[in-house]
Design an enzyme around this catalytic site. Structure first.
Site, PDB file in Angstrom:
ATOM      1  N   SER A 224      44.798  49.978  43.164  1.00  0.00           N
ATOM      2  CA  SER A 224      45.843  50.810  42.588  1.00  0.00           C
ATOM      3  C   SER A 224      47.187  50.178  42.881  1.00  0.00           C
ATOM      4  O   SER A 224      47.339  49.409  43.826  1.00  0.00           O
ATOM      5  CB  SER A 224      45.795  52.234  43.153  1.00  0.00           C
ATOM      6  N   CYS A 225      48.174  50.519  42.055  1.00  0.00           N
ATOM      7  CA  CYS A 225      49.516  49.962  42.226  1.00  0.00           C
ATOM      8  C   CYS A 225      50.517  51.001  41.765  1.00  0.00           C
ATOM      9  O   CYS A 225      50.428  51.493  40.635  1.00  0.00           O
ATOM     10  CB  CYS A 225      49.667  48.682  41.436  1.00  0.00           C
ATOM     11  N   CYS A 226      51.459  51.341  42.614  1.00  0.00           N
ATOM     12  CA  CYS A 226      52.511  52.298  42.266  1.00  0.00           C
ATOM     13  C   CYS A 226      51.935  53.608  41.755  1.00  0.00           C
ATOM     14  O   CYS A 226      52.462  54.233  40.832  1.00  0.00           O
ATOM     15  CB  CYS A 226      53.460  51.711  41.228  1.00  0.00           C
ATOM     16  N   GLY A 227      50.806  54.013  42.333  1.00  0.00           N
ATOM     17  CA  GLY A 227      50.207  55.283  41.957  1.00  0.00           C
ATOM     18  C   GLY A 227      49.367  55.228  40.702  1.00  0.00           C
ATOM     19  O   GLY A 227      48.816  56.231  40.277  1.00  0.00           O
ATOM     20  N   LYS A 228      49.268  54.064  40.072  1.00  0.00           N
ATOM     21  CA  LYS A 228      48.493  53.946  38.844  1.00  0.00           C
ATOM     22  C   LYS A 228      47.159  53.264  39.128  1.00  0.00           C
ATOM     23  O   LYS A 228      47.057  52.442  40.009  1.00  0.00           O
ATOM     24  CB  LYS A 228      49.269  53.128  37.796  1.00  0.00           C
TER      25      LYS A 228
END
Length: 263
Positions: free
Chosen positions: A106-110
């Protein structure tokens, strides 16, 4: 057309109720095995042209190298289908098993999904602010298709091009869609062409793998005459890439980050 890229063969064509024997062009399929530091790394089945670009682009895409000078020597035996790569001093290949491991992170909540672990390190979130008009989208697609003599002769290859908003910079053709993209990437690395402000034009479907390749190359806009997949659209959203598909005639669809396409 490069004579190695296709062969002539006598075939039977059925048309308008009749069988006729004609000569036809059939695209060439060629295996190329890459050795890195004397270790077998991968075998690619490709169209036999621009081998050096393909090898360099592929290794950069896989995270083995970042720049052309990360390779000390590249020798290609076109007759036998071998490419021998010697990395520059201090460059080592990571554990090859990592290249076949799926990674979900995941990255930045995505939720960003990659098929292979090395994609996490090599796929770039686009920072490009390049814009393109609707007419330019249609014109670049037509220009790429018009310039592919191999496709016109055989119908059996994928076409891809790196473009500015106004013209095609370089185009490549291959039976493998990934190979065509690797050839473009390799060409840009070899010729120190900045791609952040460029556009990728592609003849095939925008799959998640193609979108990830585009992110590795570093472009902010991908144009295709075909459809995207849902995962490709998710990745395009996460990676800040404008994905445009179904460019046919005078229409197209924008699937992500439409701000880069203007009227």
């Amino acid at each position: 057309m490069n004579e190695r890229m296709s062969v002539n063969k006598s075939i039977v064509r059925f048309k308008d109720g009749n069988f006729n024997q004609i000569n036809d062009h059939i695209v060439t399929e060629f295996p190329m095995t890459i050795y890195v530091n004397n270790e077998e790394f991968a075998t690619m089945v490709c169209t036999p042209a621009h081998f050096d670009e393909m090898v360099i682009g592929f290794l950069a895409s896989e995270g083995v190298i970042r720049f052309r000078n990360d390779i000390k020597a590249l020798n290609i035996d076109e007759e036998k289908g071998f490419a021998y790569v010697e990395l520059a001093e201090g460059k080592e290949i990571n554990n090859q098993r990592d290249f076949s491991k799926r990674f979900i992170g995941s990255c930045c909540g995505k939720s960003r999904q990659f098929y292979f672990q090395n994609d996490v390190q090599t796929a770039k979130t686009s920072t490009a602010e390049t814009k393109i008009t609707a007419d330019q989208c249609i014109r670049l697609m037509q220009q790429m298709q018009d310039n592919s003599h191999v496709f016109k002769g055989t119908g059996g290859v994928h076409n891809a091009a790196i473009c500015t908003s106004g013209e095609m910079v370089v185009g490549r053709t291959d039976i493998g869609r990934h190979n065509a993209l690797d050839k473009l990437y390799g060409h840009c690395l070899m010729n120190q062409i900045s791609v952040r402000d460029k556009i990728l034009v592609f003849s095939g479907r925008i799959s998640s793998e193609v979108l990830t390749k585009a992110a590795k190359i570093g472009v902010g806009i991908v144009l295709s005459k075909s459809a995207p997949t849902d995962l490709a659209v998710q990745l395009a959203e996460d990676l800040n890439i404008t994905a445009v598909g179904f460019i046919r005639g005078s229409s197209f669809n924008i699937y992500s980050h439409p701000r880069r396409v203007t009227n």
